[in-house]
Enzyme design. Structure first.
Site, short mmCIF file in Angstrom:
data_model
loop_
_atom_site.label_atom_id
_atom_site.label_comp_id
_atom_site.label_asym_id
_atom_site.label_seq_id
_atom_site.Cartn_x
_atom_site.Cartn_y
_atom_site.Cartn_z
N HIS A 12 33.06 76.67 7.74
CA HIS A 12 32.25 77.88 7.98
C HIS A 12 31.66 77.77 9.38
CE1 HIS A 12 29.78 81.28 6.17
NE2 HIS A 12 29.29 81.14 7.40
N ASP A 16 32.35 83.35 17.37
CA ASP A 16 31.47 84.17 18.20
C ASP A 16 30.01 83.72 18.12
OD1 ASP A 16 31.67 85.01 15.57
OD2 ASP A 16 32.25 87.06 16.04
N GLY A 170 27.40 89.80 7.45
CA GLY A 170 26.44 90.81 7.91
C GLY A 170 25.38 91.10 6.87
N HIS A 197 30.36 85.97 2.65
CA HIS A 197 28.95 85.62 2.73
C HIS A 197 28.26 86.31 1.55
CE1 HIS A 197 30.04 84.66 6.87
NE2 HIS A 197 28.83 84.22 7.12
N GLU A 200 23.02 84.85 0.00
CA GLU A 200 22.22 84.33 1.12
C GLU A 200 20.93 85.15 1.21
OE1 GLU A 200 22.82 83.36 5.90
OE2 GLU A 200 24.15 84.79 4.91
N ASP A 279 26.83 78.64 12.99
CA ASP A 279 26.83 79.09 14.39
C ASP A 279 26.37 77.92 15.26
OD1 ASP A 279 27.35 82.09 14.14
OD2 ASP A 279 25.64 81.85 12.80
#
Length: 331
Positions: A12, A16, A170, A197, A200, A279
């Site tokens: 995961h 970007d 998103g 996702h 969450e 990320d």
């Protein structure tokens, strides 16, 4: 801590969400994009988490800078290439890099399919220079609505032979999974695997929907599953993989502390769970950081960490022969 006889994977990991600070600086200057700082050193706090920041809004602002500098397709290709380099240099044997072409394209109105092609080209170039196995996952960014996701899906499916799976990311609360059932029917028809996702920002119902209606065999984050005993039992029984990202969950305030992170609860319930960076550019971490945190903060033993490593290989969107090859390379 990390078992060198077991492949080290990161499943995961947003391409970007992993743009180097110096790349943001260089691309900003190259394309005349106004940056929020006047030196490389002072830019870092605007694009990377500093210390103990735990704000979702601040996190997303930093993430936005990573795509704000993607002014042309060469910039996209560079970022993809550097993602392969970063994966290899961090000691990974295998990584699945996921990306949202709409999100990457929107600031400078780049062609979505062109972004997909540039990512593929950048990854191919990186694989010529670095020893690491990489697969790509396409993302539909639900926050931009159904029509944007249709555009995104079409750009990605045009190059489906270069993808192993599709993801839905998103705003989970504003754009629930059922809005995208038709999109994921097309994904299944294309023969791609599905991760999403879920659980969450929303509760366990979001995870049920992703599994039962979208067809997800893996869930990103999924922290709220622990409040639903039936779901936990289902996850364990059906080997639905949880792509856990503890540091990211802390940085986005999904959990208030490492001590509150449910990783241990998943493990004790027999759920297939792996460690991932999410990320890494924004969080300023690598996979080894997550294993250190798992040992020191989540209190996992070395034997449990080895199991987490094995879980990652089992969860990976790979064929059995590819899995065996990963293990053989570690022998």
């Amino acid at each position: 801590m990390i078992n060198t006889s077991i492949p080290l994977v990161d499943l995961h990991r947003h391409l970007d969400g992993n743009v180097r600070v110096n790349t943001i600086w260089e691309l900003g200057h190259q394309h005349g994009i106004a940056l929020p700082a006047d030196s490389l050193e002072t830019l870092a706090p605007f694009v990377q988490i500093q210390g103990k920041e735990t704000s979702l809004v601040a996190f997303l602002k930093k993430l936005d800078w990573m795509v704000a500098v993607l002014a042309d397709l060469d910039a996209v290709k560079r970022v993809a290439y550097e993602n392969v380099a970063d994966a290899a240099l961090s000691g990974l044997d295998y990584a699945e890099l996921r990306f949202s072409p709409y999100y990457m394209a929107m600031n400078h109105k780049l062609p979505i399919e062109g972004v997909v092609e540039a990512v593929i080209d950048g990854v191919k170039a990186g694989l010529k220079d670095y020893q690491v196995k990489i697969n790509l996952i396409g993302i539909m960014s639900r926050s931009f609505g159904q029509a944007a996701c249709t555009q995104e899906l079409e750009g990605l499916l045009a190059h489906k032979q270069h993808l192993v799976a599709m993801d839905l990311a998103g705003d989970e609360l504003g754009f629930p999974g059922e809005l995208f059932n038709e999109h994921f029917k097309r994904v299944r028809d294309a023969g791609l695997a599905i991760t999403a996702h879920a659980g969450e920002a929303a509760g366990s119902q979001s995870m049920w929907q992703a599994i039962q209606e979208l067809g997800a065999t893996r869930i990103g984050h999924g922290v709220n599953a622990i409040h639903d005993p039936k779901l936990m039992e289902y996850l364990a029984k059906h080997r639905i993989g949880i792509e856990s990202c503890p540091t990211s969950n802390l940085h986005t305030s999904t959990v208030s502390s490492y001590a509150e992170h449910p990783f241990r609860t998943f493990m004790d319930a027999g759920v297939l769970i792996s460690l991932n960076t999410d990320d890494p550019g924004v969080s300023a971490i690598d996979i080894k950081h997550e294993y250190r945190i798992a040992k020191s903060e989540l209190r996992l033993s070395d034997a449990e960490l080895a199991q987490v490593q094995r879980n990652g290989v089992e969860m990976a969107f790979l064929s059995e022969s590819e899995r065996k090859a990963l293990y053989a390379a570690k022998a």
